[in-house]
Design an enzyme around this catalytic site. Sequence first.
Site, PDB file in Angstrom:
ATOM      1  N   ARG A 122      -6.538 -53.955 -13.682  1.00  0.00           N
ATOM      2  CA  ARG A 122      -7.334 -53.259 -14.658  1.00  0.00           C
ATOM      3  C   ARG A 122      -7.110 -53.740 -16.133  1.00  0.00           C
ATOM      4  O   ARG A 122      -6.171 -53.859 -16.549  1.00  0.00           O
ATOM      5  CB  ARG A 122      -7.613 -51.883 -14.433  1.00  0.00           C
ATOM      6  CG  ARG A 122      -6.467 -51.072 -14.621  1.00  0.00           C
ATOM      7  CD  ARG A 122      -6.589 -49.506 -14.321  1.00  0.00           C
ATOM      8  NE  ARG A 122      -5.462 -48.837 -13.933  1.00  0.00           N
ATOM      9  CZ  ARG A 122      -5.423 -47.854 -13.020  1.00  0.00           C
ATOM     10  NH1 ARG A 122      -6.724 -47.087 -12.684  1.00  0.00           N
ATOM     11  NH2 ARG A 122      -4.549 -47.084 -12.696  1.00  0.00           N
ATOM     12  N   GLU A 163     -10.194 -48.002 -19.691  1.00  0.00           N
ATOM     13  CA  GLU A 163     -10.098 -49.318 -18.695  1.00  0.00           C
ATOM     14  C   GLU A 163     -11.261 -49.607 -17.972  1.00  0.00           C
ATOM     15  O   GLU A 163     -12.092 -48.920 -17.961  1.00  0.00           O
ATOM     16  CB  GLU A 163      -9.074 -48.689 -17.694  1.00  0.00           C
ATOM     17  CG  GLU A 163      -7.453 -48.428 -18.074  1.00  0.00           C
ATOM     18  CD  GLU A 163      -6.744 -47.754 -17.126  1.00  0.00           C
ATOM     19  OE1 GLU A 163      -5.653 -48.006 -17.203  1.00  0.00           O
ATOM     20  OE2 GLU A 163      -7.342 -46.901 -16.241  1.00  0.00           O
ATOM     21  N   THR A 181      -9.719 -34.494 -18.814  1.00  0.00           N
ATOM     22  CA  THR A 181      -8.932 -35.809 -19.035  1.00  0.00           C
ATOM     23  C   THR A 181      -9.604 -37.123 -18.491  1.00  0.00           C
ATOM     24  O   THR A 181      -9.104 -38.065 -19.269  1.00  0.00           O
ATOM     25  CB  THR A 181      -7.721 -35.439 -18.208  1.00  0.00           C
ATOM     26  OG1 THR A 181      -6.730 -34.090 -18.698  1.00  0.00           O
ATOM     27  CG2 THR A 181      -6.431 -36.665 -18.276  1.00  0.00           C
ATOM     28  N   ARG A 229     -12.200 -40.123  -4.523  1.00  0.00           N
ATOM     29  CA  ARG A 229     -11.949 -41.465  -4.048  1.00  0.00           C
ATOM     30  C   ARG A 229     -10.231 -41.301  -3.999  1.00  0.00           C
ATOM     31  O   ARG A 229      -9.514 -41.909  -3.211  1.00  0.00           O
ATOM     32  CB  ARG A 229     -12.447 -42.669  -4.396  1.00  0.00           C
ATOM     33  CG  ARG A 229     -11.985 -42.928  -5.999  1.00  0.00           C
ATOM     34  CD  ARG A 229     -10.754 -43.865  -5.716  1.00  0.00           C
ATOM     35  NE  ARG A 229     -10.668 -44.719  -7.032  1.00  0.00           N
ATOM     36  CZ  ARG A 229      -9.584 -44.633  -7.901  1.00  0.00           C
ATOM     37  NH1 ARG A 229      -8.715 -43.904  -7.496  1.00  0.00           N
ATOM     38  NH2 ARG A 229      -9.479 -45.316  -9.001  1.00  0.00           N
ATOM     39  N   ALA A 237      -7.220 -30.885 -12.448  1.00  0.00           N
ATOM     40  CA  ALA A 237      -8.607 -31.317 -12.000  1.00  0.00           C
ATOM     41  C   ALA A 237      -8.471 -31.883 -10.401  1.00  0.00           C
ATOM     42  O   ALA A 237      -9.342 -31.957  -9.820  1.00  0.00           O
ATOM     43  CB  ALA A 237      -9.343 -31.924 -13.028  1.00  0.00           C
ATOM     44  N   GLN A 238      -7.368 -32.538 -10.571  1.00  0.00           N
ATOM     45  CA  GLN A 238      -7.363 -33.362  -8.955  1.00  0.00           C
ATOM     46  C   GLN A 238      -6.684 -32.619  -7.733  1.00  0.00           C
ATOM     47  O   GLN A 238      -6.934 -32.850  -6.699  1.00  0.00           O
ATOM     48  CB  GLN A 238      -6.348 -34.697  -9.346  1.00  0.00           C
ATOM     49  CG  GLN A 238      -5.930 -35.272  -8.072  1.00  0.00           C
ATOM     50  CD  GLN A 238      -7.157 -36.207  -7.673  1.00  0.00           C
ATOM     51  OE1 GLN A 238      -7.358 -36.083  -6.425  1.00  0.00           O
ATOM     52  NE2 GLN A 238      -8.223 -36.607  -8.299  1.00  0.00           N
ATOM     53  N   ASP A 281       2.710 -25.713 -11.317  1.00  0.00           N
ATOM     54  CA  ASP A 281       2.370 -26.160 -12.588  1.00  0.00           C
ATOM     55  C   ASP A 281       3.089 -25.476 -13.466  1.00  0.00           C
ATOM     56  O   ASP A 281       3.342 -24.332 -13.446  1.00  0.00           O
ATOM     57  CB  ASP A 281       0.798 -26.149 -12.679  1.00  0.00           C
ATOM     58  CG  ASP A 281       0.293 -27.121 -13.838  1.00  0.00           C
ATOM     59  OD1 ASP A 281      -0.454 -28.039 -13.464  1.00  0.00           O
ATOM     60  OD2 ASP A 281       0.902 -26.953 -15.097  1.00  0.00           O
ATOM     61  N   THR A 316       0.441 -35.000 -12.234  1.00  0.00           N
ATOM     62  CA  THR A 316       0.473 -34.711 -13.691  1.00  0.00           C
ATOM     63  C   THR A 316      -0.216 -35.320 -14.588  1.00  0.00           C
ATOM     64  O   THR A 316      -0.460 -36.474 -14.189  1.00  0.00           O
ATOM     65  CB  THR A 316       1.978 -34.063 -14.174  1.00  0.00           C
ATOM     66  OG1 THR A 316       2.427 -35.445 -13.928  1.00  0.00           O
ATOM     67  CG2 THR A 316       2.674 -33.084 -13.166  1.00  0.00           C
ATOM     68  N   ASP A 336       0.067 -43.660 -13.949  1.00  0.00           N
ATOM     69  CA  ASP A 336      -0.836 -44.702 -13.823  1.00  0.00           C
ATOM     70  C   ASP A 336      -1.032 -45.623 -15.082  1.00  0.00           C
ATOM     71  O   ASP A 336      -2.179 -46.114 -15.180  1.00  0.00           O
ATOM     72  CB  ASP A 336      -2.229 -43.792 -13.406  1.00  0.00           C
ATOM     73  CG  ASP A 336      -2.728 -42.731 -14.585  1.00  0.00           C
ATOM     74  OD1 ASP A 336      -1.905 -42.668 -15.317  1.00  0.00           O
ATOM     75  OD2 ASP A 336      -3.759 -42.377 -14.096  1.00  0.00           O
TER      76      ASP A 336
END
Length: 350
Positions: free
Chosen positions: A53, A64, A92, A120, A147-148, A169, A209, A235
């Site tokens: 990317r 990105e 985020t 996804r 959020a994930q 967390d 995280t 990432d």
Amino acid sequence: MTPPSNLAYVPFISVENMMRLVHSIGVETVLKELTDAIEHDFARWPLFDKTPRVGSHSDVGVIELMPTSDGELYGFKYVNGHPTNTKQGLQTVTAFGLLAQVSSGYPVLLSEMTVLTALRTAATSAMATRHLAPKGSKVMAIIGNGAQSEFQALALKAVVGIEEVRLYDIDPTATAKCARNLAKTGLKVVSCRSSQEAMEGVQVVTTCTADKQYATILSDNMIGEGVHINAIGGDCPGKTELHRDILLRSEIFVEYPPQTRIEGEIQQMAKDHPVTELWQVINGEKPGRRSAKQITLFDGVGFAIEDFSALKYVYDRALKTGHFQQLDMIADPDDPRDLFGMLQRAAEPA
């Protein structure tokens, strides 16, 4: 002014319609179907254009573009990652994406992808876990309850059969939020006071995280034999979650090595450190888990083919259910060579 022709309109899935679409199908059903859709495209991996990317990095985050094509459809996603956004009440990650016909270049879908990216990403973790985790895995830990987290838990419940999720967390309110959201899903939810406690008795662990830094979310002594790790928080360059010694003990599986070596956990390793591409496991070209005692690691950074699969999936589903709007996006003059004439005529009285 002449009204737009049918060719001018492109289906658009808003956030509202994406949520309606997901609820009309069922969250866990979407996650299962999306897992299968992504796996289908991984099985035909050689057909796709592949490129890391394109990122624009700043001190506060990254923006990105993620493009790919299978020769018939072209897709891209715009996505950001700004870890400090939550302090300002912002997401985020936000995203949108587009599909287009290769034959004409005409767009066929514009869609929100903030919700869809969460779906996804979880489906990709579930796909990797299906192929790499110990057989009969029932207990997972999620380190990082932002959020994930709920998407990850429900994907592994739906696809792998996880029954218990252990949460940790550094922000207890994030864990409380996740536990509350998962309370009526059929999962046994255990809120933990440390990452070490969260790791007790697990077969699968997902780290997700958000901090953009080199971090040690999991240390080597926390990972015993026979564990599968989905490391999906690292990432971008300069952001990792696992101690390097864990990587030395693990069989590592990745999406696209040229991207993962820059952005994933393996940025800590030598450039020739051995990894296996996940599509090769799905195609039966390479082995996945080889023994019950093996430690497997999916170093997931997110790749454009997963977004392509997700866009194609919701495109098919939305057109069937009507959960979309039509946007007047494509100029369509009567004479394709007379774009200026169309502009001129727009000023004339009806």
